[in-house]
Design an enzyme around this catalytic site. Structure first.
Site, PDB file in Angstrom:
ATOM      1  CB  SER A 232      -1.019   0.086   1.296  1.00 50.25           C
ATOM      2  OG  SER A 232      -0.156   0.042   2.489  1.00 50.25           O
TER       3      SER A 232
ATOM      4  CD  GLU B   1       7.853  -4.303   6.815  1.00 54.16           C
ATOM      5  OE1 GLU B   1       6.997  -4.839   7.302  1.00 54.16           O
ATOM      6  OE2 GLU B   1       7.863  -3.756   5.752  1.00 54.16           O
ATOM      7  CB  ALA B   2       5.861  -1.194  13.930  1.00 48.45           C
ATOM      8  CD  GLN B   3       4.465  -5.684   9.865  1.00 47.03           C
ATOM      9  OE1 GLN B   3       4.588  -4.456  10.098  1.00 47.03           O
ATOM     10  NE2 GLN B   3       5.313  -6.318   8.948  1.00 47.03           N
TER      11      GLN B   3
ATOM     12  CB  CYS C  82     -12.060  -7.464  -8.309  1.00 52.79           C
ATOM     13  SG  CYS C  82     -11.791  -6.177  -6.769  1.00 52.79           S
TER      14      CYS C  82
ATOM     15  CB  CYS D 137     -10.800 -10.590  -3.793  1.00 46.16           C
ATOM     16  SG  CYS D 137     -11.920  -9.821  -5.186  1.00 46.16           S
TER      17      CYS D 137
END
Ligand code: ADP
Ligand code: ZN
Length: 204
Positions: A19, A90-92, A149, A187
């Site tokens: 994103s 990338e803090a996750q 899509c 999706c």
């Protein structure tokens, strides 16, 4: 420890993979460098997208290198007292302790910019991201493009051998053969979870 006298705050750049979170983080860091701020940039050691190299520079030659960290304590130890802007990519992948660390940094006067994928492949909150979003002064949630899509994509589709991966897999697959796609809600497929919703009569 006090980190300065300026007003600090926390901003989170969240969203699905692809994103543009890293692009946005880099943009903000570059502008902070242009403003002459002292910046430190961290990334999870689990992220090797940059092949160990991750460096942001501005046109006037200012530069900042990403420092890999494996946990929140390590990150806290590496922050210099004179730093004004702390960016984390990338803090996750970091532990929940990152919440206390970024609060302390912001309380001490630092601007903290945190980027990360806020949902895992199941669509559940990823690591500390939900907690960070709740604590942030500013949130931007970015979407990608659904590869199926073409609508805005908000979910991470994990694929194993090209097929949707089941919900019971580990959240972080180290060295796995899986791949990811950005997909929209319609999706996005998570086999076990989809079945559970079907049993509840929730699946359309
Ligand atoms: P993130 O950090 O959120 O994973 P990046 O900043 O690394 O995102 O990459 C964003 C870039 O990925 C976009 O500018 C675009 O060029 C590319 N990209 C690849 N696949 C997609 C997709 N499905 N939707 C949007 N952008 C995509
Ligand atoms: Zn779609």
């Amino acid at each position: 420890m006090r980190y300065g006298t300026a007003h600090g705050w926390i901003e989170v750049v969240a969203g699905v993979m692809f994103s543009g979170k890293s692009e946005e983080l880099i943009r903000r860091v570059r502008r902070a460098l242009i403003a002459g701020r002292r910046v430190q940039l961290f990334k999870s050691h689990l992220d090797d997208r940059y092949g160990g190299q991750f460096q942001i520079s501005s046109h006037d030659g200012r530069r900042v290198d990403a420092e890999p960290v494996s946990n929140s304590v390590q990150l806290a130890e590496r922050v210099h007292a004179e730093t004004q802007v702390v960016a984390v990519d990338e803090a996750q992948f970091l532990d929940d302790g990152i919440c206390e660390v970024v609060e302390a940094l912001a309380d001490g006067g630092m601007r903290v910019i945190v980027a990360g994928t806020d949902m895992d492949f199941r669509g559940e909150p990823f690591g500390p991201m939900g907690l960070l979003l709740a604590r942030a002064e500013r949130i931007d949630k970015l979407s990608a493009i659904c590869v199926v899509c073409g609508d805005p994509a908000t979910k991470n589709q994990r694929l194993i051998d090209g097929k949707p991966a089941p919900a019971e897999g580990p959240t972080i697959q180290v060295g796995g053969a899986e791949s990811y796609e950005a997909r929209c809600r319609r999706c996005h497929e998570v086999p076990k979870r989809d079945r559970a919703q079907g049993e509840l009569g929730l699946l359309r």
